[in-house]
Design an enzyme around this catalytic site. Structure first.
Site, PDB file in Angstrom:
ATOM      1  CG  ASP A  67      49.013  35.761  44.199  1.00 31.88           C
ATOM      2  OD1 ASP A  67      48.753  36.189  43.053  1.00 31.88           O
ATOM      3  OD2 ASP A  67      49.258  36.508  45.164  1.00 31.88           O
ATOM      4  CB  SER A  68      50.853  35.731  39.390  1.00 31.43           C
ATOM      5  OG  SER A  68      50.779  37.016  39.995  1.00 31.43           O
ATOM      6  N   GLY A  69      52.672  35.694  42.159  1.00 38.70           N
ATOM      7  CA  GLY A  69      53.938  36.195  42.659  1.00 38.70           C
ATOM      8  C   GLY A  69      54.104  37.691  42.494  1.00 38.70           C
ATOM      9  N   GLY A  70      53.141  38.328  41.827  1.00 35.35           N
ATOM     10  CA  GLY A  70      53.208  39.784  41.671  1.00 35.35           C
ATOM     11  C   GLY A  70      53.357  40.475  43.022  1.00 35.35           C
ATOM     12  CG  PHE A  71      51.316  40.806  47.502  1.00 34.95           C
ATOM     13  CD1 PHE A  71      50.796  42.075  47.714  1.00 34.95           C
ATOM     14  CD2 PHE A  71      51.809  40.101  48.591  1.00 34.95           C
ATOM     15  CE1 PHE A  71      50.766  42.629  48.986  1.00 34.95           C
ATOM     16  CE2 PHE A  71      51.781  40.648  49.865  1.00 34.95           C
ATOM     17  CZ  PHE A  71      51.255  41.910  50.062  1.00 34.95           C
TER      18      PHE A  71
ATOM     19  CG  ASP B 212      49.135  41.456  39.912  1.00 41.53           C
ATOM     20  OD1 ASP B 212      50.059  40.677  40.240  1.00 41.53           O
ATOM     21  OD2 ASP B 212      48.215  41.756  40.680  1.00 41.53           O
TER      22      ASP B 212
ATOM     23  CD  GLN C 243      46.662  45.284  41.229  1.00 38.15           C
ATOM     24  OE1 GLN C 243      46.445  46.173  42.061  1.00 38.15           O
ATOM     25  NE2 GLN C 243      47.142  44.099  41.575  1.00 38.15           N
TER      26      GLN C 243
ATOM     27  N   GLY D 185      45.456  44.373  45.019  1.00 39.76           N
ATOM     28  CA  GLY D 185      45.961  45.662  45.475  1.00 39.76           C
ATOM     29  C   GLY D 185      45.106  46.330  46.529  1.00 39.76           C
TER      30      GLY D 185
ATOM     31  CG  ASP E 109      44.153  34.961  49.345  1.00 39.77           C
ATOM     32  OD1 ASP E 109      43.726  35.854  48.584  1.00 39.77           O
ATOM     33  OD2 ASP E 109      45.304  34.957  49.798  1.00 39.77           O
TER      34      ASP E 109
ATOM     35  CB  CYS F 192      33.873  28.072  67.908  1.00 37.31           C
ATOM     36  SG  CYS F 192      34.925  27.310  66.654  1.00 37.31           S
TER      37      CYS F 192
ATOM     38  CB  CYS G 237      36.780  24.484  65.618  1.00 35.13           C
ATOM     39  SG  CYS G 237      37.751  25.063  67.018  1.00 35.13           S
TER      40      CYS G 237
ATOM     41  CB  CYS H 154      35.918  25.571  70.445  1.00 34.03           C
ATOM     42  SG  CYS H 154      36.733  27.127  70.029  1.00 34.03           S
TER      43      CYS H 154
ATOM     44  CG  HIS I 214      39.359  28.987  67.052  1.00 30.82           C
ATOM     45  ND1 HIS I 214      38.038  28.736  67.396  1.00 30.82           N
ATOM     46  CD2 HIS I 214      39.500  30.336  67.035  1.00 30.82           C
ATOM     47  CE1 HIS I 214      37.417  29.891  67.578  1.00 30.82           C
ATOM     48  NE2 HIS I 214      38.261  30.874  67.377  1.00 30.82           N
TER      49      HIS I 214
HETATM   50 ZN   LIG Z   1      36.890  27.034  67.722  1.00 27.96          ZN
END
Ligand SMILES: [Zn+2]
Length: 409
Positions: free
Chosen positions: A95-99, A149, A222, A250, A300, A338, A340, A343, A369
């Site tokens: 990510d560009s860092g705008g946020f 952005d 945006q 955004g 993400d 689950c 994982c 679990c 998890h």
């Molecule tokens: Zn799990």
């Protein structure tokens, strides 16, 4: 099917606007829809890259703002680039860092040139421009890099949203020019071929150990919660060139969820269907499904790891707060469905105990998890799209998730 020398996106099945595809990058392929765990500082907090891969993660996100401040992109480049530095061979997006500039940093001054801000770490002063951010992301060396952005709060009024959205489009033009000078995988040139800007051949590469991997620059749509602005931004970006993929930014920044879903529908109607769409910063299970339903391929969010560290588990029956007293002798896994590593081996009672005793294994097991849960969710959605069952499956999944929240912190 979209293809460049190093990037391609193919769609294998659709269900309404939902798509099951494969996004191929120089560091491997990602089956979509997919969730990308966030490694802000080149680490997905508390998790080893090997564990992430075992949990089903194929593409990770890192952040240009944070890595610029610590340790600095020069160090990452000297150490062979982000993949080698963090021990992750798969695709990475920065990510560009705008946020972050607009949410974390203090004392910002925004001009058409860029943003001057004070680091949230040590108060030092920095200036980000579209050109400097491209140089940072270039040095970090991720497969996909995002444009710089102008990000605004979710409830911003029309005038504020218009100014930021139009500025983001102008900054995209500058990002693209800076990117094309050095790399050239962001968009198709006038001759229709993918690759280097011919003008860039005259620019000698700096004699340094900075790697020069193939990268794709993604624009960011945006426009706040204003349908007209979203449509205009998507059209302006689309008209600018033939991008490898598109970011939608955004959203999930304080607006109501129905507003976010409406914006996704607006954007879905404008962006080309044969390119991957990445909805930025969105990672709650219900939002992933609603996003997939509206044509989003990549997501993400820090949610699975942040909530994991804070003691909240995603389950197929809603969120579970593992600190609750009634879990003291609960022999069940976090989620019965689950598979994982957490679990498979540990009870709710044990994980509750770890959190109560402030043991670091607790946040680790819960983060693992939660990441696994979102990976499995996206894989199941993909299978449902492929078999034609997506509509019924997604409705049933959401009904169940919303109907019985085990406990919300
Ligand atoms: Zn799990």
């Amino acid at each position: 099917m979209m293809r460049t020398e190093t990037f391609s996106f193919s769609i294998h099945a659709t269900a309404g606007a939902a798509r099951a595809g494969v996004f191929t990058t120089p560091h491997g392929a990602v089956e979509t829809p997919a969730f990308m765990p966030v490694g802000t500082l080149a680490t997905v907090k508390a998790l080893d890259p090997r564990e992430l891969h075992e949990a089903g993660a194929r593409m990770l996100l890192a952040n240009a703002y944070h890595l610029h401040l610590r340790p600095g992109e020069e160090i990452v480049a000297q150490m062979g680039g982000l993949h080698r530095f963090m021990g992750w061979d798969g695709p990475i997006l920065t990510d560009s860092g705008g946020f972050q500039v607009f949410s974390l940093a203090t004392l910002r001054t925004v001009t058409e040139e860029g943003v001057e801000f004070q680091s949230h770490v040590d108060g030092s002063r920095h200036i980000f421009t579209p050109e400097s951010v491209m140089a940072i992301e270039r040095a970090l060396g991720a497969d996909v890099i995002m444009q710089f952005d102008h990000v605004i709060p979710g409830q911003s009024d029309y005038a504020t949203a218009r100014e930021a959205s139009e500025r983001s489009v102008r900054w995209l033009e500058r990002c693209e020019r800076a990117f094309a000078r050095d790399a050239g995988c962001g968009m198709r040139d006038a001759t229709g071929s993918w690759g280097k800007d011919p003008a860039s051949e005259a620019v000698p590469r700096p004699a340094s150990r900075i790697p020069h991997p193939a990268q794709a620059l993604f624009p960011i749509v945006q426009g706040g919660i204003h349908a007209e602005l979203r449509r205009e931004a998507a059209l302006a970006i689309h008209d600018m060139g033939d991008w490898v993929g598109y970011g939608i930014g955004g959203l999930s920044v304080g607006e109501a969820k129905p507003e976010m879903y409406t914006m996704l529908e607006v954007v879905d109607g404008v962006l080309p269907t044969d390119r991957p769409r990445y909805l930025m910063g969105v990672g709650f299970p219900e939002d992933l499904i609603e996003g997939v339903r509206r044509g989003v391929d990549l997501f993400d969010c820090v949610a699975p790891t942040r909530m994991g560290r804070n003691g909240t588990a995603f389950t197929s029956e809603g969120r579970l707060n593992v600190r609750r007293a009634e879990l003291r002798t609960d022999e069940q896994p976090l989620d019965r469905e689950c598979d994982c590593a957490t679990c498979a081996r540990f009870s709710r009672a044990y994980i509750r105990h770890l959190f109560a005793a402030d043991e670091m294994l607790g946040p680790r097991l819960l983060s693992l998890h939660n990441v696994h849960f979102l990976m499995t969710l996206m894989r199941t959605a993909r299978d449902a799209i492929a078999t034609g069952a997506f509509d019924a499956w997604s409705r049933a999944w959401l009904d169940r998730y919303h109907s019985r929240p085990v406990s919300v912190p």
